[in-house]
Design an enzyme around this catalytic site. Structure first.
Site, PDB file in Angstrom:
ATOM      1  N   ALA A  64     116.003  43.116  38.146  1.00  0.00           N
ATOM      2  CA  ALA A  64     115.403  44.075  38.036  1.00  0.00           C
ATOM      3  C   ALA A  64     116.840  44.104  37.926  1.00  0.00           C
ATOM      4  CB  ALA A  64     114.434  44.082  39.454  1.00  0.00           C
ATOM      5  N   GLY A 108     112.929  38.904  37.204  1.00  0.00           N
ATOM      6  CA  GLY A 108     112.466  39.516  36.571  1.00  0.00           C
ATOM      7  C   GLY A 108     112.393  39.405  34.778  1.00  0.00           C
ATOM      8  N   GLU A 111     110.370  36.453  34.819  1.00  0.00           N
ATOM      9  CA  GLU A 111     108.446  36.692  34.500  1.00  0.00           C
ATOM     10  C   GLU A 111     108.360  37.549  33.630  1.00  0.00           C
ATOM     11  OE1 GLU A 111     108.168  37.679  39.190  1.00  0.00           O
ATOM     12  OE2 GLU A 111     109.766  38.529  38.488  1.00  0.00           O
ATOM     13  N   GLU A 131     115.417  35.694  43.394  1.00  0.00           N
ATOM     14  CA  GLU A 131     115.319  37.012  44.276  1.00  0.00           C
ATOM     15  C   GLU A 131     115.511  36.383  45.400  1.00  0.00           C
ATOM     16  OE1 GLU A 131     112.612  37.582  40.764  1.00  0.00           O
ATOM     17  OE2 GLU A 131     112.730  35.855  41.400  1.00  0.00           O
TER      18      GLU A 131
END
Length: 257
Positions: A64, A108, A111, A131
């Protein structure tokens, strides 16, 4: 639509979407919006039969956009349901989607790769959910999809400590389907996508649907769903073409009908 954070091209029935936002491809709101738009566009294009999601020459995606997230509070992230839209769009893609990963695929980025149907990794690929180091946890599947891919114990270690996996570890734990040289990654992904694109599109969609169903239902329900899809394909012209081509010992010409 003109894209600023990604590039998108179609060749030989394969769409390739490349993240193109600097060296690390941080997932800004603009990038995610463009990615969703490109995925929807290719999903609606009947000439496209398979898609590839990749990064730049160095990295897939390092996660992110931390600076963009820095001032967000609970109300902000809850109100816009952060990252929910891209997860929904990826999950609803009926066409096969291949992640071609080299360099970092963290947070992310990891993911995004896991939400694709298969991951081809370059030798430099690194996967992780760091994270926890920011006082957060994964938010678009890093606890759920990773656990399904590598099992509870390793997923716990990765999510609780931020541990990364290198490409060979990712292969050994079943996170990726294949590891190739970085220099061969794009070519290998394109060749795989073209092989898929040559197959009957309706059967490809049915096979993808059945495999995904296996993650969510009991074996008995999954077998019933598979059988119903198998029966349904007997109504297609591609089934007739495939069988006739086999009998005549020639290449089948599938039309998606």
């Amino acid at each position: 639509m003109a894209f600023q954070c990604i590039s998108s091209e179609v060749s030989e029935r394969v769409a390739t979407i490349s993240l193109a936002r600097g060296k690390m491809n941080p997932l800004s709101r603009e990038l995610l919006d463009e990615l969703c738009a490109a995925l929807r566009q290719h999903e609606a294009d009947n000439s496209v039969r398979c898609m590839i999601l990749t990064g730049n020459d160095e990295h897939f995606c390092a996660g992110a956009d931390i600076k963009e997230m820095a001032n967000l509070k609970f109300v902000d992230i809850a109100r816009n349901d952060g990252f929910a839209e891209v997860a929904k769009v990826l999950r609803n893609c009926r066409k096969p989607l291949i992640a071609a990963v080299k360099g970092l695929a963290l947070g992310g980025g990891c993911e995004l790769a896991m939400m694709c149907d298969m991951i081809l990794a370059g030798e430099s690929a690194r996967f992780g959910q760091p994270e926890i180091n920011l006082g957060l946890i994964a938010g678009i599947g890093g606890t759920q999809n990773l656990t399904r891919a590598v099992g509870k114990s390793l997923s716990m270690e990765m999510n609780l400590t931020g541990r990364w996996l290198d490409a060979s570890e990712a292969l050994s734990f079943g996170l990726v389907s294949r590891v190739v040289a970085d220099s061969d990654l794009r070519r290998e992904a394109e060749e795989l996508a073209k092989r898929i694109a040559d197959k009957p599109p309706l059967a490809i969609m049915a096979a993808k649907e059945a495999v995904l169903r296996a993650e969510e239902v009991s074996l008995a329900e999954g077998l019933l769903h598979e059988r119903r899809l198998f029966h349904a394909l007997f109504a297609t012209r591609d089934k007739d073409e495939g069988i006739q081509a086999f009998i005549e010992k020639r290449e089948a010409r599938f039309q998606g009908e």
